[in-house]
Motif scaffolding. Structure first.
Motif, PDB file in Angstrom:
ATOM      1  N   ARG A 143     -12.788  29.038   7.508  1.00  0.00           N
ATOM      2  CA  ARG A 143     -11.736  28.590   8.426  1.00  0.00           C
ATOM      3  C   ARG A 143     -11.764  29.419   9.703  1.00  0.00           C
ATOM      4  NH1 ARG A 143      -6.662  26.096   8.398  1.00  0.00           N
ATOM      5  NH2 ARG A 143      -5.008  27.216   9.496  1.00  0.00           N
ATOM      6  N   SER A 144     -11.992  28.763  10.821  1.00  0.00           N
ATOM      7  CA  SER A 144     -11.900  29.421  12.126  1.00  0.00           C
ATOM      8  C   SER A 144     -11.504  28.351  13.144  1.00  0.00           C
ATOM      9  CB  SER A 144     -13.219  30.095  12.501  1.00  0.00           C
ATOM     10  OG  SER A 144     -13.057  30.887  13.662  1.00  0.00           O
ATOM     11  N   GLY A 145     -12.231  28.208  14.266  1.00  0.00           N
ATOM     12  CA  GLY A 145     -11.931  27.141  15.206  1.00  0.00           C
ATOM     13  C   GLY A 145     -12.255  25.768  14.651  1.00  0.00           C
ATOM     14  N   SER A 146     -13.092  25.741  13.633  1.00  0.00           N
ATOM     15  CA  SER A 146     -13.353  24.538  12.844  1.00  0.00           C
ATOM     16  C   SER A 146     -13.349  24.961  11.381  1.00  0.00           C
ATOM     17  CB  SER A 146     -14.708  23.923  13.216  1.00  0.00           C
ATOM     18  OG  SER A 146     -15.769  24.818  12.888  1.00  0.00           O
ATOM     19  N   ASN A 147     -13.342  23.987  10.491  1.00  0.00           N
ATOM     20  CA  ASN A 147     -13.496  24.266   9.063  1.00  0.00           C
ATOM     21  C   ASN A 147     -14.888  23.825   8.632  1.00  0.00           C
ATOM     22  OD1 ASN A 147     -10.801  25.096   8.919  1.00  0.00           O
ATOM     23  ND2 ASN A 147     -10.073  23.070   8.341  1.00  0.00           N
ATOM     24  N   VAL A 148     -15.542  24.631   7.818  1.00  0.00           N
ATOM     25  CA  VAL A 148     -16.842  24.262   7.268  1.00  0.00           C
ATOM     26  C   VAL A 148     -16.783  24.385   5.750  1.00  0.00           C
ATOM     27  CG1 VAL A 148     -19.278  24.897   7.046  1.00  0.00           C
ATOM     28  CG2 VAL A 148     -18.204  24.838   9.304  1.00  0.00           C
ATOM     29  N   TYR A 149     -17.109  23.289   5.076  1.00  0.00           N
ATOM     30  CA  TYR A 149     -17.148  23.243   3.609  1.00  0.00           C
ATOM     31  C   TYR A 149     -18.596  23.336   3.137  1.00  0.00           C
ATOM     32  CZ  TYR A 149     -12.403  21.325   4.091  1.00  0.00           C
ATOM     33  OH  TYR A 149     -11.081  21.135   4.406  1.00  0.00           O
ATOM     34  N   ARG A 150     -18.810  24.092   2.065  1.00  0.00           N
ATOM     35  CA  ARG A 150     -20.155  24.180   1.500  1.00  0.00           C
ATOM     36  C   ARG A 150     -20.160  23.615   0.091  1.00  0.00           C
ATOM     37  NH1 ARG A 150     -23.407  29.644   0.036  1.00  0.00           N
ATOM     38  NH2 ARG A 150     -22.334  29.315  -1.949  1.00  0.00           N
TER      39      ARG A 150
END
Length: 282
Positions: free
Chosen positions: A189-196
């Protein structure tokens, strides 16, 4: 207090308006936690500029919990509960209509029943080792778009498992279900969310689940996708705050999630940047 984390939810319909704030606070040792719980509960009983004095209230089913309660002129009953648990304090605030005030004790008891065992198995880092904790041990946070300085919070720039990801979701149980179905184990979680996800098929599954839910459950409408970006889907929704623009992109085992208010161009730029970043992932 060394550190802590809180979450909140509210429920509202024509008959009731109920809310809960739940937190875990960590202290150096059990004695400090016990003393802090006593002090915070006593302080909560005092009147303030905005609130009347709280009434110390015992809850029969929670003998170790320190609770104060209040009734408002608007017909609302609220409770503040502090429960020492080893070097932690479990804190729960609950609010309901006066006619349903017993719910506040019941939901507090349910929160404690579920929270205690989770604390007991939590692999707590020693306080003198905090500075040595790695920020991005799985190299997922590095794939996010950086948060603007003015928008950064204590929850930003961190990596969460499914339960943590659910905390930030408007539909927590559905998020847990989607991450389980897609074998997705991490969310940065930061300026966008990235799921792995565990593999590319999982990321594709998560992409399709998100696309279906954003239209069917969240009331969004499909909108134009960023030009030249494969595996992208954008949506829009008018809200009291403005037009909400939301895009998701996936590449390999990763899915990126971006949003922008009243600025479709920014949403497209972020989605494009996110895709380029995901392309570089090893």
């Amino acid at each position: 207090m060394l550190t802590g984390f809180s979450t909140s939810r509210s429920y509202k319909d024509k008959k009731a308006d109920k809310s809960i704030v739940h937190a875990v606070l960590r202290f150096p040792d059990a004695e400090s936690a016990q003393r802090a719980a006593t002090d915070m509960s006593a302080d909560d009983a005092l009147p303030s500029e905005y609130l009347p004095a709280g009434v110390p209230t015992s809850i029969d089913i929670l003998p170790d919990t320190l609770t104060t309660t209040r009734e408002s002129s608007e017909g609302t009953f609220s409770s503040n509960s502090f429960t020492p648990h080893g070097q932690y304090i479990i804190y729960t605030w609950a609010s309901a209509p006066i006619a349903e005030k017993d719910w506040t004790a019941q939901i507090t008891a349910k929160a404690l029943e579920q929270q205690g065992p989770m604390i007991d198995k939590f692999p707590a880092t020693a306080a003198d080792k905090f500075a040595e904790l790695p920020m991005d041990i799985d190299n997922v946070l590095v794939l996010t778009i950086p948060e603007d300085e003015g928008n950064r919070t204590t929850s930003s720039d961190a990596v969460y498992g499914p339960r943590g990801a659910a905390h930030f979701s408007t539909n927590p149980t559905l998020t847990l279900d989607f991450m389980d179905k897609s074998d997705t184990t991490l969310m940065a979680r930061s300026g966008s969310n990235v799921y792995r996800s565990e593999n590319a098929d999982g990321a594709t599954t998560l992409f399709d689940l998100f696309k279906g839910d954003i239209v069917d459950s969240e009331g969004f409408t499909p909108s134009a996708n960023p030009p030249g970006v494969p595996n992208a889907a954008c949506f829009t929704k008018d809200t009291p705050q403005g037009t909400y623009n939301y895009c998701i992109v996936h590449q390999g085992r990763y899915l990126g999630e971006v949003s922008a208010l009243d600025d479709e161009t920014k949403a497209h730029q972020m989605a494009t940047a996110q895709y380029k970043i995901l392309e570089s992932a090893k």
